[in-house]
Design a protein around this motif. Sequence first.
Motif, PDB file in Angstrom:
ATOM      1  N   ILE A   7      26.285  10.622  60.604  1.00 10.89           N
ATOM      2  CA  ILE A   7      25.167  11.400  60.574  1.00 10.89           C
ATOM      3  C   ILE A   7      23.773  10.666  60.202  1.00 10.89           C
ATOM      4  O   ILE A   7      22.907  10.899  60.930  1.00 10.89           O
ATOM      5  N   TRP A   8      24.027   9.883  59.337  1.00  8.44           N
ATOM      6  CA  TRP A   8      22.965   8.898  58.875  1.00  8.44           C
ATOM      7  C   TRP A   8      22.622   7.917  60.006  1.00  8.44           C
ATOM      8  O   TRP A   8      21.517   7.461  60.285  1.00  8.44           O
ATOM      9  N   GLY A   9      23.588   7.420  60.606  1.00  9.51           N
ATOM     10  CA  GLY A   9      23.445   6.327  61.641  1.00  9.51           C
ATOM     11  C   GLY A   9      22.637   6.933  62.764  1.00  9.51           C
ATOM     12  O   GLY A   9      21.637   6.352  63.364  1.00  9.51           O
ATOM     13  N   ARG A  10      23.084   8.416  63.083  1.00 11.60           N
ATOM     14  CA  ARG A  10      22.382   8.832  64.458  1.00 11.60           C
ATOM     15  C   ARG A  10      20.997   9.351  63.742  1.00 11.60           C
ATOM     16  O   ARG A  10      20.001   9.291  64.548  1.00 11.60           O
ATOM     17  N   GLY A  11      20.541   9.544  62.649  1.00 20.13           N
ATOM     18  CA  GLY A  11      19.460  10.159  62.080  1.00 20.13           C
ATOM     19  C   GLY A  11      18.627   8.724  61.850  1.00 20.13           C
ATOM     20  O   GLY A  11      17.332   8.996  62.089  1.00 20.13           O
ATOM     21  N   ALA A  12      19.007   7.515  61.593  1.00 19.69           N
ATOM     22  CA  ALA A  12      18.097   6.327  61.797  1.00 19.69           C
ATOM     23  C   ALA A  12      17.580   6.249  63.134  1.00 19.69           C
ATOM     24  O   ALA A  12      16.458   5.826  63.196  1.00 19.69           O
ATOM     25  N   ALA A  13      18.460   6.315  64.039  1.00 19.18           N
ATOM     26  CA  ALA A  13      18.136   6.224  65.492  1.00 19.18           C
ATOM     27  C   ALA A  13      17.154   7.212  65.915  1.00 19.18           C
ATOM     28  O   ALA A  13      16.015   6.833  66.662  1.00 19.18           O
ATOM     29  N   ASP A  14      17.351   8.320  65.568  1.00 20.72           N
ATOM     30  CA  ASP A  14      16.353   9.622  65.905  1.00 20.72           C
ATOM     31  C   ASP A  14      14.970   9.171  65.171  1.00 20.72           C
ATOM     32  O   ASP A  14      14.150   9.471  65.717  1.00 20.72           O
ATOM     33  N   GLY A  15      15.152   8.712  64.055  1.00 24.47           N
ATOM     34  CA  GLY A  15      13.846   8.396  63.233  1.00 24.47           C
ATOM     35  C   GLY A  15      12.950   7.224  63.782  1.00 24.47           C
ATOM     36  O   GLY A  15      11.819   7.530  63.734  1.00 24.47           O
ATOM     37  N   ARG A  16      13.864   6.112  64.405  1.00 22.66           N
ATOM     38  CA  ARG A  16      13.056   5.205  65.058  1.00 22.66           C
ATOM     39  C   ARG A  16      12.341   5.922  66.394  1.00 22.66           C
ATOM     40  O   ARG A  16      11.484   5.331  66.619  1.00 22.66           O
ATOM     41  N   ALA A  17      13.172   6.488  66.893  1.00 19.72           N
ATOM     42  CA  ALA A  17      12.556   7.070  68.217  1.00 19.72           C
ATOM     43  C   ALA A  17      11.220   7.827  67.998  1.00 19.72           C
ATOM     44  O   ALA A  17      10.373   7.806  68.492  1.00 19.72           O
ATOM     45  N   MET A  18      11.490   8.726  67.023  1.00 18.37           N
ATOM     46  CA  MET A  18      10.391   9.578  66.658  1.00 18.37           C
ATOM     47  C   MET A  18       9.203   8.538  65.953  1.00 18.37           C
ATOM     48  O   MET A  18       7.891   8.846  66.521  1.00 18.37           O
ATOM     49  N   ALA A  19       9.279   7.734  65.136  1.00 18.68           N
ATOM     50  CA  ALA A  19       8.248   6.833  64.867  1.00 18.68           C
ATOM     51  C   ALA A  19       7.751   6.182  65.809  1.00 18.68           C
ATOM     52  O   ALA A  19       6.472   6.064  65.900  1.00 18.68           O
ATOM     53  N   ALA A  20       8.090   5.832  67.025  1.00 17.39           N
ATOM     54  CA  ALA A  20       7.681   5.097  68.198  1.00 17.39           C
ATOM     55  C   ALA A  20       6.741   6.062  68.998  1.00 17.39           C
ATOM     56  O   ALA A  20       5.859   5.474  69.460  1.00 17.39           O
ATOM     57  N   GLY A  21       7.135   7.210  68.916  1.00 18.88           N
ATOM     58  CA  GLY A  21       6.182   8.055  69.646  1.00 18.88           C
ATOM     59  C   GLY A  21       5.118   8.706  68.757  1.00 18.88           C
ATOM     60  O   GLY A  21       4.394   9.662  69.398  1.00 18.88           O
ATOM     61  N   MET A  22       5.100   8.376  67.706  1.00 18.43           N
ATOM     62  CA  MET A  22       3.657   9.019  66.853  1.00 18.43           C
ATOM     63  C   MET A  22       2.488   8.491  67.345  1.00 18.43           C
ATOM     64  O   MET A  22       2.388   7.231  67.758  1.00 18.43           O
ATOM     65  N   SER A  23       1.520   9.435  67.038  1.00 14.59           N
ATOM     66  CA  SER A  23       0.148   8.727  67.518  1.00 14.59           C
ATOM     67  C   SER A  23      -0.399   7.741  66.528  1.00 14.59           C
ATOM     68  O   SER A  23       0.177   7.571  65.393  1.00 14.59           O
TER      69      SER A  23
ATOM     70  N   ALA B 212      -0.633   5.553  60.861  1.00 13.17           N
ATOM     71  CA  ALA B 212      -1.411   5.114  59.654  1.00 13.17           C
ATOM     72  C   ALA B 212      -0.786   6.027  58.347  1.00 13.17           C
ATOM     73  O   ALA B 212      -0.692   5.414  57.309  1.00 13.17           O
ATOM     74  N   HIS B 213      -0.727   7.422  58.525  1.00 12.49           N
ATOM     75  CA  HIS B 213      -0.503   8.061  57.587  1.00 12.49           C
ATOM     76  C   HIS B 213       1.077   7.832  56.911  1.00 12.49           C
ATOM     77  O   HIS B 213       1.367   7.881  55.981  1.00 12.49           O
TER      78      HIS B 213
END
Length: 288
Positions: free
Chosen positions: A187-203, A208-209
């Motif tokens: 679950i944490w490995g998948r969460g890390a992958a999802d987190g990287r994808a979300m971070a890459a798509g942030m404005s 900055a925040h």
Amino acid sequence: MRSVVVTGASTGIGRELVAGLVRSRARVWATVRRTEDAESLRAEHGDAVEPVLMDVTDEASVRAAGERVGAAGPLDALVNNAGVALPGPLEHLPLDVLRRQLEVNLVGQLAVTQAMLPALRAGRERGRDVRIVMIGSIGGRIAGPMLGPYHAAKFGLVGLTGSLRAELAPWGIRVLLVEPGVIATPIWGRGAADGRAMAAGMSPQAQAHYGARMDAAVAGAARSAATGLPADRAAAAVLRALTERHPRPRRVVGRDALVVAAVVRLLPDRAVYRLAAHQAGRRRPAPS
């Protein structure tokens, strides 16, 4: 022979719990979402396990699973284990991500419980010791940054479990909550992958925040996947909840979880708030 349904049985706690139940000579209904996971469980355990293709967010598949289990006879126990962890800062979180988290970790738990209750009631009517075990988290006692949807679902599961416990008590159906700390599961490995994808798509403003905090959250998820408590230890605690004569209504699992539970119980709310703010990277104490 006891009959037990375990959701989210493809990996982690669910997979280890299935193995433990098989060793205890139980008949196990193991729910998974993919055919290959069903085939893997069948190959490992043979006829002791009956894989069931089910998605806790799909009402039709949940209903069909309940009918299939009920048609086979009374049920002794249900373990609601399926879950996901989807990270992101709440200020910029797509609402679909929040809805997905709540559907899997909270709404889906009730949907499965409703579907299995006719078979559980049938077991109770035959004098069996019937139990429902919810897999919560120490994240249902204290909330930290970047995992707001996960915490919201796990806090909600505490309330859901408490209400179910009270409502089903007149029929002698026990409803228990197991609250692990950090467990080494996919679950944490998948969460890390999802987190990287979300971070890459942030404005750029969101980056900055929250960019540094998201990086820290992703790194923490990766560490959890590698160094958390082994899943079989958590599964053993769930097995005890299923078999002990006088099980605890809430069971904390793991040294880290025991420490957090003690902190939340002993410290005043203001101190717990400041602790969470410090974890989020604040440079000044939270306002009182």
